[in-house]
Design a protein around this motif. Structure first.
Motif, mmCIF file in Angstrom:
data_model
loop_
_atom_site.group_PDB
_atom_site.id
_atom_site.type_symbol
_atom_site.label_atom_id
_atom_site.label_comp_id
_atom_site.label_asym_id
_atom_site.label_seq_id
_atom_site.Cartn_x
_atom_site.Cartn_y
_atom_site.Cartn_z
ATOM 1 N N GLY A 24 0.780 -1.191 0.057
ATOM 2 C CA GLY A 24 0.095 0.155 -0.010
ATOM 3 C C GLY A 24 0.887 1.102 0.003
ATOM 4 O O GLY A 24 2.056 1.342 0.506
ATOM 5 N N ARG A 25 0.276 2.291 -0.612
ATOM 6 C CA ARG A 25 1.073 3.528 -0.695
ATOM 7 C C ARG A 25 0.366 4.535 0.301
ATOM 8 O O ARG A 25 1.407 5.120 1.283
ATOM 9 N N TRP A 26 -0.792 4.804 0.369
ATOM 10 C CA TRP A 26 -1.295 5.700 1.483
ATOM 11 C C TRP A 26 -1.824 5.018 2.558
ATOM 12 O O TRP A 26 -1.840 5.459 3.869
ATOM 13 N N GLU A 27 -2.548 3.978 2.213
ATOM 14 C CA GLU A 27 -3.069 3.154 3.243
ATOM 15 C C GLU A 27 -2.211 1.735 3.452
ATOM 16 O O GLU A 27 -1.830 1.076 2.310
ATOM 17 N N ARG A 28 -1.530 1.561 4.705
ATOM 18 C CA ARG A 28 -0.477 0.329 4.758
ATOM 19 C C ARG A 28 -1.303 -1.366 5.290
ATOM 20 O O ARG A 28 -2.119 -0.716 6.033
ATOM 21 N N TYR A 29 -0.917 -1.999 4.674
ATOM 22 C CA TYR A 29 -1.412 -3.208 5.247
ATOM 23 C C TYR A 29 -0.330 -4.242 5.470
ATOM 24 O O TYR A 29 0.608 -4.285 4.802
ATOM 25 N N TYR A 30 -0.589 -5.245 6.359
ATOM 26 C CA TYR A 30 0.264 -6.521 6.866
ATOM 27 C C TYR A 30 -0.039 -7.695 6.021
ATOM 28 O O TYR A 30 -1.394 -7.934 5.840
ATOM 29 N N HIS A 31 0.732 -8.354 5.596
ATOM 30 C CA HIS A 31 0.362 -9.548 4.499
ATOM 31 C C HIS A 31 1.108 -10.786 5.582
ATOM 32 O O HIS A 31 2.439 -10.543 5.419
ATOM 33 N N VAL A 32 0.422 -11.442 6.274
ATOM 34 C CA VAL A 32 1.213 -12.488 7.054
ATOM 35 C C VAL A 32 0.711 -13.914 6.580
ATOM 36 O O VAL A 32 -0.381 -14.310 6.406
ATOM 37 N N ALA A 33 1.743 -14.797 6.400
ATOM 38 C CA ALA A 33 1.486 -16.097 5.714
ATOM 39 C C ALA A 33 2.714 -16.949 5.994
ATOM 40 O O ALA A 33 3.823 -16.511 6.641
ATOM 41 N N VAL A 34 2.537 -18.331 6.325
ATOM 42 C CA VAL A 34 3.360 -19.316 6.496
ATOM 43 C C VAL A 34 4.222 -19.665 5.257
ATOM 44 O O VAL A 34 3.505 -19.507 4.313
ATOM 45 N N TYR A 35 5.408 -19.672 5.426
ATOM 46 C CA TYR A 35 6.258 -19.674 4.157
ATOM 47 C C TYR A 35 7.157 -20.986 4.125
ATOM 48 O O TYR A 35 7.747 -21.380 5.198
ATOM 49 N N CYS A 36 7.126 -21.877 3.204
ATOM 50 C CA CYS A 36 8.275 -23.079 3.115
ATOM 51 C C CYS A 36 9.392 -22.447 2.890
ATOM 52 O O CYS A 36 9.736 -21.950 1.580
ATOM 53 N N LYS A 37 10.554 -22.704 3.431
ATOM 54 C CA LYS A 37 11.958 -22.426 2.956
ATOM 55 C C LYS A 37 12.706 -23.066 1.800
ATOM 56 O O LYS A 37 13.460 -22.872 1.273
#
Length: 80
Positions: A24-37
């Motif tokens: 986001g540029r003016w409004e910010r958002y977190y994206h949280v996810a499980v990730y396989c390395k």
């Protein structure tokens, strides 16, 4: 305290982590996810609004883990 994560459904690896990104540029958002390395698979993302005081909480992470653990039945993985 974080919930237990199931192994990756694609490669069976237990090398997992929580990915936290912002967008986001003016409004910010977190994206949280499980990730396989190992195979770079992402689980379903939890997206939440960011303000000046809010940070990613264990609740956000636990929701992402729950979605990861249940995604195999729902076929909601992203493989990059």
């Amino acid at each position: 305290m974080l919930a237990q994560m199931n192994n990756c459904p694609f490669c069976s690896s237990d090398k997992l982590d929580i990915s936290i990104k912002t967008s986001g540029r003016w409004e910010r958002y977190y994206h949280v996810a499980v990730y396989c390395k190992n195979c770079h698979c992402y689980g379903p993302r939890v997206i939440s609004h960011v303000d000046n005081y809010r940070k990613v909480t264990d609740d956000d992470k636990n929701i992402a883990i729950k979605l990861w653990n249940n995604a195999k039945e729902n076929n909601t993985y992203e493989n990059n």
